[in-house]
Design an enzyme around this catalytic site. Structure first.
Site, PDB file in Angstrom:
ATOM      1  N   ASN A   5       1.944   0.073   5.483  1.00 16.19           N
ATOM      2  CA  ASN A   5       2.334  -0.559   4.238  1.00 16.19           C
ATOM      3  C   ASN A   5       3.244  -1.721   4.604  1.00 16.19           C
ATOM      4  OD1 ASN A   5       3.290  -1.194   1.695  1.00 16.19           O
ATOM      5  ND2 ASN A   5       4.687   0.551   1.599  1.00 16.19           N
ATOM      6  N   CYS A  13       0.808  -1.193   0.000  1.00 21.06           N
ATOM      7  CA  CYS A  13       0.000   0.000   0.000  1.00 21.06           C
ATOM      8  C   CYS A  13       0.853   1.259   0.000  1.00 21.06           C
ATOM      9  CB  CYS A  13      -0.839   0.039   1.273  1.00 21.06           C
ATOM     10  SG  CYS A  13      -1.355  -1.553   1.832  1.00 21.06           S
ATOM     11  N   GLY A  73      -1.749   0.988  -5.024  1.00 26.48           N
ATOM     12  CA  GLY A  73      -2.946   0.246  -4.633  1.00 26.48           C
ATOM     13  C   GLY A  73      -4.190   0.929  -5.135  1.00 26.48           C
TER      14      GLY A  73
END
Ligand code: SF4
Length: 443
Positions: free
Chosen positions: A102, A7, A32
């Protein structure tokens, strides 16, 4: 199980924090496209808005504009385990603390968690003092986490795991303090990059300055795949330019794995710098013969096989005149399952290419990743159990050659890299059996 994430994260302290978070998230969209969300403190309450799809689909801009706050965190996500729900999207909030990260916390399942974000949230929320909460994360969590957290008092924290698997960078946009997964978006919005968050470091975004504390000494094993594919080419990770690394990967490919060809064709977009490097050292003319349709998404980050196939069909056109009657060397940054490559080879042949040779700017991916990037189980990886000849046969190419791990490390220019998906050597703190991870992380 829904344990893997890859992410982009953002945190902002300053005027119009929510709107700036939204703009930064849009510039991290390549990391993403399945969901997006923002948390902010409004009238002493932690408010979270999130939805499915791209930033513009998931978040209503008018609503975002009306969220007045001086502190915000945000997240864009892809997940790979099929079930994509707003509930599991980030930021994840319990009303007192919101977190977005992330990476993948590899041992969350051993701790009984279905969702690693929830493990992270519980660890942070278990302590009143944010630094104590983050210390707990560093003690208990194994894996990759570049994270941002916001509590209802407006305290903003960012931290990066000791291995520094995923990037995290500090910057200033005007008077606003920002944290982001990549520095390219900060510069694109006219900001200045302050520096990368050091692995093992915790950063607080105070009124007008950053405050730093080191919780663990760095033992860096930064993801080599960030340089190869994931990060934007205009980003710099820990002082190493992504663009320059990609050009050097291509130069290495050209020096050591040259194909006799009339034209070199990159698979757009991340392979373009690799093809530039290849073309430079081999003097093979570059032809942008594969044209990506403007609205196409990245097939690798689409969650299901069917979706990926549809995306591949929709996203490339071929410039027939550029390849017809020619020997083509097709340059890609990596091959995961081989779906895209197989189709591209057939498109080029249908367009009249005499020969199609494939050259790859990374080593063969033979193992899954459990530190934040979704590669499928070993049996779905085209290079698992196949040599280059068998891969060429499988994708219909005249030849296929990859970089070796040593060549990749030399080309990227830093030694403290993770290369587990190429070698099977996972730089994690705890030990795991590959079968255990595969059965946990595979649908
Ligand atoms: S296993 Fe591969 S993709 Fe995962 S962190 Fe390591 S280098 Fe990156």
């Amino acid at each position: 199980m829904k344990l893997r994430e890859h992410c982009g994260v953002v945190a902002v302290r300053g005027k119009d924090a929510v709107e700036l978070t939204y703009e930064l998230l849009k510039l991290h969209q390549h990391r993403g496209q399945e969901s997006a969300g923002v948390s902010a403190v409004i009238d002493g309450r932690l408010v979270t808005v999130k939805g499915l799809g791209t930033v513009e689909e998931a978040l209503n801009y008018e609503e975002i504009r009306n969220l007045e706050s001086t502190v915000a965190i945000g997240h864009v996500r892809y997940s790979t385990t099929g079930r994509t729900t707003v509930e599991d999207s980030q930021p994840l909030s319990n009303g007192s603390v919101a977190v977005a990260f992330n990476g993948t916390i590899t041992n969350a399942y051993r701790e009984g968690y279905r969702l690693d974000t929830l493990f992270l949230l519980d660890l942070i929320a278990s302590e009143k003092d944010p630094i104590a909460g983050v210390r707990k994360v560093f003690e208990r969590a194994d894996g990759a986490y570049s994270a941002v957290a916001l509590n209802s008092s407006g305290r903003l924290t960012a931290f990066r795991d000791p291995k520094g698997f995923r990037p995290l960078v500090l910057g200033k946009i005007g008077d606003d303090l920002v944290v982001a997964s990549e520095d390219g978006p900060i510069r694109q919005l006219g900001g200045d990059v302050v520096r990368d968050v050091i692995p093992g470091e915790v950063v607080f975004l105070e009124e007008d300055h950053f405050a730093f504390t080191s919780v663990k000494p760095p033992e860096s094993a930064t993801c080599s795949f960030e340089y190869i594919y994931f990060a934007r080419a205009d980003s710099t990770i820990d002082g190493y330019s992504v663009y320059e690394a990609r050009v050097r990967l291509g130069e290495m490919l050209g020096r050591n794995h040259r194909a006799e060809a009339d034209v070199a064709v990159p698979v757009p977009d991340s392979s373009v710098p690799i093809a530039i490097g290849y073309s430079r050292v081999t003097a093979t003319p570059l032809e942008y013969a594969l044209v990506r349709s403007y609205h196409s998404l990245r097939s690798f980050i689409m969650p299901t096989h069917d979706k990926r196939i549809t995306m591949i069909e929709e996203k490339f056109g071929v410039v027939v005149r550029a390849v017809s009657g020619k020997r083509v060397v097709l340059i890609d940054d990596s091959i995961v399952r081989g779906n895209t490559m197989k189709r591209l080879v057939s498109y080029l042949r249908n367009a009249g290419a005499k020969e199609v040779h494939v050259r790859v700017g990374s080593p063969p991916i033979r193992y899954p990743c459990y530190m934040g990037i979704d590669f499928p189980s070993r049996r779905e990886l085209i290079a698992y159990g196949r040599d280059e000849g068998a891969i060429a046969k499988e994708i219909g190419a005249d030849s296929v050659e990859y970089l070796t791990v040593e060549e990749m490390i030399e080309a990227i220019g830093r030694k403290d890299l993770c290369h587990a998906c190429f070698t099977g050597k996972y730089p994690l703190r705890l030990s795991y059996k590959l079968e255990e991870l595969e059965s946990t992380f595979t649908r």
